[in-house]
Write a protein that holds these residues in place. Structure first.
Motif, PDB file in Angstrom:
ATOM      1  N   THR A   1       5.193 -11.513  -5.968  1.00  0.00           N
ATOM      2  CA  THR A   1       6.575 -11.099  -6.233  1.00  0.00           C
ATOM      3  C   THR A   1       7.449 -11.299  -4.998  1.00  0.00           C
ATOM      4  OG1 THR A   1       6.167  -8.765  -5.653  1.00  0.00           O
ATOM      5  CG2 THR A   1       5.821  -9.410  -7.947  1.00  0.00           C
ATOM      6  N   PHE A   2       6.881 -11.071  -3.804  1.00  0.00           N
ATOM      7  CA  PHE A   2       7.641 -11.323  -2.584  1.00  0.00           C
ATOM      8  C   PHE A   2       8.023 -12.801  -2.491  1.00  0.00           C
ATOM      9  CE2 PHE A   2       5.348  -7.641  -0.180  1.00  0.00           C
ATOM     10  CZ  PHE A   2       6.112  -6.720  -0.866  1.00  0.00           C
ATOM     11  N   ASP A   3       7.042 -13.674  -2.710  1.00  0.00           N
ATOM     12  CA  ASP A   3       7.304 -15.109  -2.607  1.00  0.00           C
ATOM     13  C   ASP A   3       8.271 -15.578  -3.693  1.00  0.00           C
ATOM     14  OD1 ASP A   3       5.663 -15.260  -0.427  1.00  0.00           O
ATOM     15  OD2 ASP A   3       3.948 -16.114  -1.495  1.00  0.00           O
ATOM     16  N   ALA A   4       8.174 -14.978  -4.868  1.00  0.00           N
ATOM     17  CA  ALA A   4       9.089 -15.360  -5.950  1.00  0.00           C
ATOM     18  C   ALA A   4      10.525 -15.004  -5.598  1.00  0.00           C
ATOM     19  CB  ALA A   4       8.671 -14.672  -7.252  1.00  0.00           C
ATOM     20  N   ALA A   5      10.725 -13.849  -4.982  1.00  0.00           N
ATOM     21  CA  ALA A   5      12.074 -13.462  -4.571  1.00  0.00           C
ATOM     22  C   ALA A   5      12.621 -14.443  -3.539  1.00  0.00           C
ATOM     23  CB  ALA A   5      12.062 -12.046  -4.016  1.00  0.00           C
ATOM     24  N   ILE A   6      11.786 -14.831  -2.582  1.00  0.00           N
ATOM     25  CA  ILE A   6      12.223 -15.768  -1.549  1.00  0.00           C
ATOM     26  C   ILE A   6      12.527 -17.128  -2.151  1.00  0.00           C
ATOM     27  CG2 ILE A   6      11.460 -17.011   0.506  1.00  0.00           C
ATOM     28  CD1 ILE A   6       9.881 -14.407   1.205  1.00  0.00           C
TER      29      ILE A   6
ATOM     30  N   GLN B   1       0.820  -1.215   0.000  1.00  0.00           N
ATOM     31  CA  GLN B   1       0.000   0.000   0.000  1.00  0.00           C
ATOM     32  C   GLN B   1       0.850   1.259   0.000  1.00  0.00           C
ATOM     33  OE1 GLN B   1      -2.523  -0.430   3.453  1.00  0.00           O
ATOM     34  NE2 GLN B   1      -3.295  -2.427   2.790  1.00  0.00           N
ATOM     35  N   LEU B   2       2.134   1.117   0.323  1.00  0.00           N
ATOM     36  CA  LEU B   2       3.043   2.258   0.268  1.00  0.00           C
ATOM     37  C   LEU B   2       3.499   2.471  -1.176  1.00  0.00           C
ATOM     38  CD1 LEU B   2       5.238   1.412   3.403  1.00  0.00           C
ATOM     39  CD2 LEU B   2       3.314   3.005   3.272  1.00  0.00           C
ATOM     40  N   PRO B   3       3.577   3.706  -1.619  1.00  0.00           N
ATOM     41  CA  PRO B   3       3.917   3.962  -3.031  1.00  0.00           C
ATOM     42  C   PRO B   3       5.194   3.268  -3.486  1.00  0.00           C
ATOM     43  CG  PRO B   3       3.151   5.980  -1.993  1.00  0.00           C
ATOM     44  CD  PRO B   3       3.260   4.957  -0.899  1.00  0.00           C
ATOM     45  N   ARG B   4       6.202   3.206  -2.643  1.00  0.00           N
ATOM     46  CA  ARG B   4       7.476   2.613  -3.066  1.00  0.00           C
ATOM     47  C   ARG B   4       7.328   1.143  -3.445  1.00  0.00           C
ATOM     48  NH1 ARG B   4      12.726   3.333  -3.391  1.00  0.00           N
ATOM     49  NH2 ARG B   4      14.160   1.621  -2.921  1.00  0.00           N
ATOM     50  N   PHE B   5       6.395   0.447  -2.827  1.00  0.00           N
ATOM     51  CA  PHE B   5       6.253  -0.987  -3.058  1.00  0.00           C
ATOM     52  C   PHE B   5       4.976  -1.324  -3.819  1.00  0.00           C
ATOM     53  CE2 PHE B   5       8.306  -0.632   1.290  1.00  0.00           C
ATOM     54  CZ  PHE B   5       9.597  -0.701   0.789  1.00  0.00           C
ATOM     55  N   ALA B   6       4.357  -0.325  -4.432  1.00  0.00           N
ATOM     56  CA  ALA B   6       3.053  -0.529  -5.071  1.00  0.00           C
ATOM     57  C   ALA B   6       3.099  -1.538  -6.215  1.00  0.00           C
ATOM     58  CB  ALA B   6       2.511   0.808  -5.580  1.00  0.00           C
ATOM     59  N   GLU B   7       4.260  -1.669  -6.864  1.00  0.00           N
ATOM     60  CA  GLU B   7       4.361  -2.611  -7.987  1.00  0.00           C
ATOM     61  C   GLU B   7       4.567  -4.043  -7.515  1.00  0.00           C
ATOM     62  OE1 GLU B   7       7.208  -1.370 -10.885  1.00  0.00           O
ATOM     63  OE2 GLU B   7       6.484   0.688 -10.930  1.00  0.00           O
ATOM     64  N   HIS B   8       4.756  -4.219  -6.222  1.00  0.00           N
ATOM     65  CA  HIS B   8       4.953  -5.567  -5.694  1.00  0.00           C
ATOM     66  C   HIS B   8       3.626  -6.174  -5.241  1.00  0.00           C
ATOM     67  CE1 HIS B   8       9.258  -6.110  -5.870  1.00  0.00           C
ATOM     68  NE2 HIS B   8       9.450  -4.884  -5.397  1.00  0.00           N
ATOM     69  N   SER B   9       3.677  -7.471  -4.952  1.00  0.00           N
ATOM     70  CA  SER B   9       2.516  -8.212  -4.465  1.00  0.00           C
ATOM     71  C   SER B   9       3.041  -9.398  -3.668  1.00  0.00           C
ATOM     72  CB  SER B   9       1.685  -8.733  -5.643  1.00  0.00           C
ATOM     73  OG  SER B   9       2.461  -9.659  -6.408  1.00  0.00           O
ATOM     74  N   ARG B  10       2.134 -10.121  -3.072  1.00  0.00           N
ATOM     75  CA  ARG B  10       2.562 -11.333  -2.364  1.00  0.00           C
ATOM     76  C   ARG B  10       3.298 -12.269  -3.316  1.00  0.00           C
ATOM     77  NH1 ARG B  10      -0.687 -15.192   1.895  1.00  0.00           N
ATOM     78  NH2 ARG B  10       0.748 -16.968   1.797  1.00  0.00           N
TER      79      ARG B  10
END
Length: 594
Positions: free
Chosen positions: A37-42, A26-35
């Motif tokens: 993309t987070f899980d894919a990075a991990i 919800q913060l502008p800096r991370f708006a292009e991310h999602s669960r």
């Protein structure tokens, strides 16, 4: 095959169920991310850590760095492992897209970086220090310095170090003698003898960027006279910058990371440039040191986590003893024995509880930097400052104890090099010493942090704990309600002890601080109890989940919480008694009696 670096389901639980990290999008800096993309990075981090880092963990230990023809030689697997890390974007994970970064929240980045520490902390250290140096240049560098140094740091052409310690100084940075003499071109001649410089020399990158604490000619005495300088190993044309490797230090653990003695300016021709304002070097360096202290906590936790997973796998396979007194009954896996279960649970509560603590702090770091509400940012920063010494010291101390139990579960085999747990313990033992010893963290916590701004951070923490207590009692579950009552009591005991010690601090500082390490342990246990109660509250409705694997996972969380409240948190009661007594034994001790 189940990973021996992390319980992936636990990491998912901590990030998404306990911390709700997706709300950061919800913060502008991370708006292009999602669960996703987070899980894919991990998942990417886990794959690289498993395939590139873990396989040479033992070789990094046995084939430790050596000097040949004036150059440091490392096992050949180290460089390609780090290149895979860089190419996947993890060196620049938190930096802007425009700078080649992934623009991940620090919470998610730390979850990714934790996996590399679990796999091979020695190799990971080269990257971790470089990340810290890049963050320092980004925070305090001029536009020209950022343009010059950030690109090669973020793409792995340059690696970095922080250079503080000197032979006579140790942890007392006020004793630093390194000097910086101005040149006509605005740069400085650096002269220094430094020791215990982690990753201080190697051939893993084109250059090494040293961040060096030194004194200008007009510097006031003590730590207020320290300035920070960028000092590369090599100059732009590739020639040496008069930074000499004086020797390697051979350590008990983390042997794969070079520990060096470095001489700057033996020929009077070591050139550096000022980073940040004059005489503000330590204030600047504290950003990197505080990041490093949280990294130490993560490292200690993940080494404990790896030890726990190895011990658990061994306990399920090792057949010894019987379930009944009948000698004709078949042997059973040692995991069936109560004392082995005790040791496994003791490791689990440290590994999973410590990781929850580190990721909670990472979320505070994200909020402190980016929350749109100024009050929320300030409160998050206060809490992060309060928790940093606890994260570093509690995780380090408890992590080594957990690794010792991992050896004990293995019995005699655990004491041999054929099994990884003895190396994990040796690797972990360093964490209580570097980036400020555990004792220094305890003095910082009690002497500075808990009383800062009239105890505002401690009050915020207490409010959060009591809110969890109230929410837990509303669930109408007797076991959780008992945990909540115990936590409430532990918090009030901690608050009482803190008030007693802070009242004594102005007039009797030595007496008030004499048992600061005991205070930090009691503080850490209370803090982690809160995090275990929060995990138990989430797990309780799912203990009979229709998916058997999910049900076992959630019941495991409830069992771990129960163990922490029955075996660990009660340890704080005699600690509070000791602390409030203002026992003078250590202060009055005649050291000739030792």
């Amino acid at each position: 095959m189940r990973s021996q670096l992390i319980d992936r389901r636990d990491l998912q639980f901590l990030l998404h169920e306990l911390l709700a990290v997706e709300t950061l999008t919800q913060l502008p800096r991370f708006a292009e991310h999602s669960r996703e993309t987070f899980d894919a990075a991990i998942d990417s981090a886990l794959r690289i850590a498993t395939e590139r880092y873990a396989p040479h963990r033992q070789r990094s230990d046995s084939d430790e760095p050596r000097i040949e023809a004036g150059r440091v030689v490392l096992p050949p697997e180290v460089a390609p492992a780090l290149r895979a890390f860089v190419d996947a974007g993890f060196l620049a994970a938190t930096h802007d897209h425009e700078d080649g970064g992934m623009q991940l929240p620090r919470t998610v980045a730390n979850a990714c970086w934790a996996l590399f520490k679990s796999a091979n902390v020695a190799t990971d250290t080269y990257a971790t220090l470089t990340i810290g140096v890049a963050n320092m240049v980004h925070a305090f560098g001029s536009a020209a310095q950022r343009a010059r140094w950030l690109p090669p740091l973020l793409d792995g052409r340059h690696f970095g170090t922080m250079v503080l310690t000197e032979p006579q100084a140790g942890s007392s940075l006020a004793e630093i003698r390194a000097s910086a003499t101005p040149r006509a071109d605005g740069r400085y001649i650096i002269r220094a003898q430094k020791i215990f410089i982690t990753a201080g020399d190697h051939e893993l990158s084109d250059n090494i960027v040293h961040l060096v604490l030194a004194r200008l000619p007009d510097a006031p005495p003590g730590v207020k006279g320290l300035s920070l300088f960028i000092v590369p190993k090599r100059r732009d044309d590739g020639t040496p910058n008069d930074v000499a490797l004086a020797g390697l230090i051979h350590k008990m653990g983390s042997r794969g990371t070079t520990s060096t003695m470095l001489n700057f300016g033996e020929r009077g021709d070591c050139i550096g440039e000022l980073l940040g304002p004059p005489h503000q070097g330590l204030a600047c360096m504290f950003q990197m040191m505080n990041e490093a202290r949280i990294n130490v906590g993560i490292s200690a936790t993940m080494l404990a986590y790896a030890g726990y997973l190895h011990a658990l796998a061994y306990a399920r396979e090792r057949m010894q003893g019987r379930a009944t007194p009948d000698p004709r009954s078949p042997p059973v896996p040692i995991v069936r024995h109560a004392d082995v279960r005790r040791m496994l649970l003791a490791q689990k509560v440290v590994a999973e509880g410590g990781l929850a603590l580190c990721l909670h702090a990472s979320l505070l770091a994200d909020r402190a930097e980016l929350d749109p509400d100024a009050t929320e940012r300030h409160q998050a920063r206060l809490q992060l400052d309060l928790l940093t010494p606890v994260i570093k010291a509690w995780c380090s101390t408890q992590g080594v104890l957990a690794n010792s139990l991992a050896i004990q579960v293995h019995g005699g085999y655990g004491y041999t090099r054929e099994y990884p747990v003895e190396q994990l313990l040796r690797d972990n033992r360093l964490n209580s010493i570097h980036e400020g010893t555990d004792g220094i963290q305890a003095l910082d916590l009690l002497g500075r942090k808990v009383g800062a701004e009239g105890g505002a951070a401690l009050a915020l923490l207490g409010t959060a704990m009591l809110r969890t207590v109230a929410e837990t009692r509303a669930l109408d579950d007797e076991t959780l309600a008992a945990h909540a009552t115990q936590l409430e009591r532990a918090w009030h005991e901690l608050a009482h002890t803190t008030a007693t010690l802070l009242a004594a601090l102005p007039a009797q500082p030595q007496l008030a601080l004499a048992n600061a390490s005991v205070y930090l342990e009691a503080f850490g246990h209370t803090l982690v109890a809160w995090l275990w109660l929060r995990q138990a509250v989430i797990a309780q409705p799912h203990r009979n989940h229709p998916d058997d694997a999910e049900a076992r996972f959630y019941r495991g969380k409830l069992a771990a919480a129960r163990h922490f409240f029955s075996h660990e948190l009660p340890r704080t009661a005699p600690q509070h008694t000791l602390l409030r007594s203002l026992d003078a034994g250590l202060v009055e001790l005649d050291d000739t009696c030792l």
